[in-house]
Design a protein around this motif. Structure first.
Motif, short mmCIF file in Angstrom:
data_model
loop_
_atom_site.label_atom_id
_atom_site.label_comp_id
_atom_site.label_asym_id
_atom_site.label_seq_id
_atom_site.Cartn_x
_atom_site.Cartn_y
_atom_site.Cartn_z
N VAL A 11 0.91 -1.20 0.01
CA VAL A 11 -0.02 0.02 -0.12
C VAL A 11 0.82 1.36 0.02
CG1 VAL A 11 -1.79 1.30 1.24
CG2 VAL A 11 -2.00 -1.30 1.31
N HIS A 12 1.75 1.43 0.87
CA HIS A 12 2.66 2.46 1.04
C HIS A 12 4.17 1.84 1.03
CE1 HIS A 12 -0.25 5.66 1.70
NE2 HIS A 12 -0.67 4.76 2.71
N GLY A 13 4.77 1.95 -0.21
CA GLY A 13 6.19 1.38 -0.37
C GLY A 13 7.09 1.58 0.61
N ASN A 14 7.27 3.09 0.95
CA ASN A 14 8.47 3.26 1.91
C ASN A 14 8.10 2.77 3.30
OD1 ASN A 14 9.30 4.95 -0.14
ND2 ASN A 14 9.70 6.73 1.27
N LEU A 29 3.44 -10.74 -0.03
CA LEU A 29 3.00 -9.65 -0.56
C LEU A 29 2.05 -10.19 -2.03
CD1 LEU A 29 5.62 -6.98 -1.03
CD2 LEU A 29 4.06 -7.59 0.90
N PRO A 30 0.77 -10.41 -1.92
CA PRO A 30 0.03 -10.73 -3.15
C PRO A 30 0.16 -9.93 -4.29
CG PRO A 30 -1.42 -9.69 -1.62
CD PRO A 30 -0.19 -9.72 -0.96
N ILE A 31 0.19 -10.77 -5.58
CA ILE A 31 0.42 -10.00 -6.95
C ILE A 31 -0.63 -10.46 -7.70
CG2 ILE A 31 2.92 -9.33 -6.44
CD1 ILE A 31 3.30 -11.92 -8.44
N PRO A 36 -2.02 -4.09 -10.04
CA PRO A 36 -3.18 -2.82 -9.63
C PRO A 36 -2.81 -2.77 -8.41
CG PRO A 36 -4.19 -5.31 -9.60
CD PRO A 36 -2.79 -5.37 -10.34
N GLU A 37 -3.76 -1.67 -7.91
CA GLU A 37 -3.75 -1.19 -6.55
C GLU A 37 -3.27 -2.29 -5.65
OE1 GLU A 37 -6.35 1.62 -3.44
OE2 GLU A 37 -6.88 1.28 -5.35
N GLY A 38 -2.37 -2.28 -4.57
CA GLY A 38 -2.54 -3.17 -3.55
C GLY A 38 -1.79 -4.48 -3.84
N TYR A 39 -1.47 -4.55 -5.27
CA TYR A 39 -1.00 -6.08 -5.70
C TYR A 39 0.20 -5.57 -6.63
CZ TYR A 39 -5.51 -8.06 -4.26
OH TYR A 39 -6.57 -8.33 -3.34
N GLY A 40 1.21 -4.97 -6.02
CA GLY A 40 2.38 -4.53 -6.73
C GLY A 40 3.24 -5.43 -6.21
N GLY A 41 3.47 -6.02 -5.07
CA GLY A 41 4.22 -6.72 -4.52
C GLY A 41 5.67 -6.04 -4.44
N ARG A 42 6.75 -6.71 -4.74
CA ARG A 42 8.11 -6.09 -4.71
C ARG A 42 8.44 -5.14 -5.79
NH1 ARG A 42 12.22 -9.45 -1.71
NH2 ARG A 42 13.66 -8.94 -3.62
N LEU A 43 7.89 -3.77 -5.74
CA LEU A 43 7.99 -3.07 -6.85
C LEU A 43 9.54 -2.56 -6.86
CD1 LEU A 43 4.78 -1.02 -6.57
CD2 LEU A 43 5.39 -2.34 -8.42
N PRO A 44 10.04 -2.25 -7.95
CA PRO A 44 11.20 -1.45 -8.05
C PRO A 44 11.45 -0.35 -7.33
CG PRO A 44 10.07 -1.20 -10.37
CD PRO A 44 9.34 -2.22 -9.31
N GLY A 45 12.60 0.06 -7.14
CA GLY A 45 12.96 1.32 -6.30
C GLY A 45 13.31 1.22 -4.88
N PHE A 46 13.23 0.02 -4.35
CA PHE A 46 13.66 -0.55 -3.00
C PHE A 46 14.64 -1.74 -3.02
CE2 PHE A 46 9.39 1.71 -2.67
CZ PHE A 46 9.73 2.75 -1.85
N ALA A 47 15.48 -1.72 -2.06
CA ALA A 47 16.22 -3.02 -1.87
C ALA A 47 15.72 -3.83 -1.07
CB ALA A 47 17.69 -2.39 -1.30
N ASN A 51 13.28 -11.64 3.20
CA ASN A 51 12.20 -11.76 3.94
C ASN A 51 10.88 -11.34 3.31
OD1 ASN A 51 12.75 -9.37 4.80
ND2 ASN A 51 11.91 -9.30 6.52
N VAL A 52 11.09 -10.72 2.07
CA VAL A 52 9.80 -10.13 1.60
C VAL A 52 9.73 -10.95 0.22
CG1 VAL A 52 8.58 -8.52 0.38
CG2 VAL A 52 10.36 -7.91 2.55
N CYS A 53 8.35 -11.73 -0.12
CA CYS A 53 8.59 -12.40 -1.31
C CYS A 53 6.89 -12.25 -1.98
CB CYS A 53 8.40 -13.88 -0.89
SG CYS A 53 7.42 -14.67 -0.08
N ASP A 54 6.83 -12.31 -3.20
CA ASP A 54 5.56 -11.96 -3.98
C ASP A 54 5.00 -13.47 -3.90
OD1 ASP A 54 6.17 -9.50 -4.33
OD2 ASP A 54 6.77 -9.77 -6.35
N VAL A 55 3.61 -13.56 -3.97
CA VAL A 55 2.79 -14.70 -4.34
C VAL A 55 1.71 -14.19 -4.99
CG1 VAL A 55 3.65 -15.76 -1.88
CG2 VAL A 55 1.69 -14.39 -1.97
N PRO A 56 1.30 -15.09 -6.07
CA PRO A 56 0.36 -14.82 -7.06
C PRO A 56 -1.05 -14.93 -5.96
CG PRO A 56 1.58 -16.42 -8.00
CD PRO A 56 2.15 -16.38 -6.49
N ALA A 57 -1.80 -13.95 -6.31
CA ALA A 57 -3.04 -13.65 -5.54
C ALA A 57 -3.83 -15.01 -5.49
CB ALA A 57 -3.87 -12.48 -6.10
#
Length: 326
Positions: A11-14, A29-31, A36-47, A51-57
């Motif tokens: 929701v809020h990347g930072n 994080l569901p993708i 779409p909103e809320g389903y971006g997962g590990r979006l670029p721009g952050f290291a 311990n953070v992983c994407d999972v298909p919704a």
């Protein structure tokens, strides 16, 4: 505490970045296609950490979790019924409320009205203003990480403003105040879509500390919103903060770290003074850095979150313990 498997949404990347950085827990994080909103997962721009992983919704209901962390009305009112199984919806649950009430400052009822859900506010002001009814609440103030080798210089005789989508968010975020001040004070605006009103665009998360450290001060024109992470980050690298004496800002920016007032004319006078006298800005810089690194340190933040996760587990345990036995 024991590591937990936590499902939450982007929701809020930072905020999500800081929540996961020093945590012992695993975050899922569901993708969805096209993110779409809320389903971006590990979006670029952050290291992102491991311990953070994407999972298909569509796979979420087949996985095992220890708790669910909601971060928006959509998560709570729609998403959980779309992607979670009935059993998962009975897991320990937390709702992270990022904002103060917007419909009415004192009489707005929060959408969560459940004694089994822990409602977390990011400032004491927000907790004070929301009508949370039966829902247990706590406050976890922001925690941030800034590079130790970034030092405030204040070499640019300009102020910095960091607000995303300022043009479209209007008076509440202080678009009119920004324009008024920019007419008489040299200011640079950065953030998403800041180019729409003559800003410099978006600066990457990792590049922002070094970029910001050159400015004489940070100006926060926002009338009414939660305490921005940009303010905490700027203070942590030593930028003096100039802003409106509203919401949580009045407890964060105190004598020796910046200046707040509800009179914009007085704010402008202070900005001119700092632009003319670097030594005064440097004095405030020292106070801002000390205050922020004490109040917004990431260790305290992580400990507070661990306590909240433990509380959510206890709430769920109490529910099971009180359930009628066959």
């Amino acid at each position: 505490m024991q590591p937990l498997r936590i499902l939450t949404w982007h929701v809020h990347g930072n905020y999500l970045y800081y929540l996961t950085q020093k945590s012992c827990h695993q975050f899922y994080l569901p993708i969805k296609p096209d993110r779409p909103e809320g389903y971006g997962g590990r979006l670029p721009g952050f290291a992102w950490s491991d311990n953070v992983c994407d999972v298909p919704a569509q796979e979420v209901r087949n996985l095992q979790f220890d708790c669910i962390l909601f971060q928006s009305q959509k998560n709570y009112l729609e998403d959980q019924y779309e992607i979670l199984s009935p059993t998962q919806r009975q897991l320990p649950r937390l709702y992270l409320e990022h904002d103060p009430p917007q419909d009415h400052p004192t009489d707005t009822r929060h959408i969560v009205d459940d004694p089994e859900v822990l409602l977390i506010h990011v400032t004491a002001f927000n907790q004070l203003m929301w009508d949370s009814r039966r829902t247990p609440t706590c406050v976890i103030e922001h925690g941030v990480i800034v590079p130790d080798d970034v030092q405030y210089s204040g070499e640019l005789e300009r102020g910095l403003v960091i607000v995303n989508n300022l043009a479209s968010r209007g008076r509440r975020l202080g678009a009119d105040i920004f324009e008024r001040v920019r007419a008489v004070v040299p200011l640079d605006l950065i953030g998403m879509n800041s180019e729409d009103i003559g800003g410099l665009g978006e600066i990457g998360h990792e590049e922002l500390p070094q970029f910001a450290a050159r400015y004489r001060f940070l100006f926060n024109p926002i009338r009414y919103t939660s305490l921005g992470l940009a303010v905490c980050e700027a203070m942590s690298i030593g930028l003096p903060i100039i802003g409106l004496a509203t919401t949580e800002m009045v407890t964060v920016v105190e004598n020796g770290s910046g200046y707040v007032n509800t009179d914009v004319t007085k704010l402008i006078e202070t900005m001119h003074e700092l632009l003319q006298h670097l030594s005064k800005a440097q004095s405030l810089s020292h106070g801002a850095r000390i205050a922020a690194r004490s109040r917004f340190n990431i260790t305290r933040f992580t400990q507070d979150w661990n306590a909240a996760f433990a509380t959510s587990q206890q709430l769920a345990f109490n529910k099971l313990d009180l359930a009628p036995h066959p």
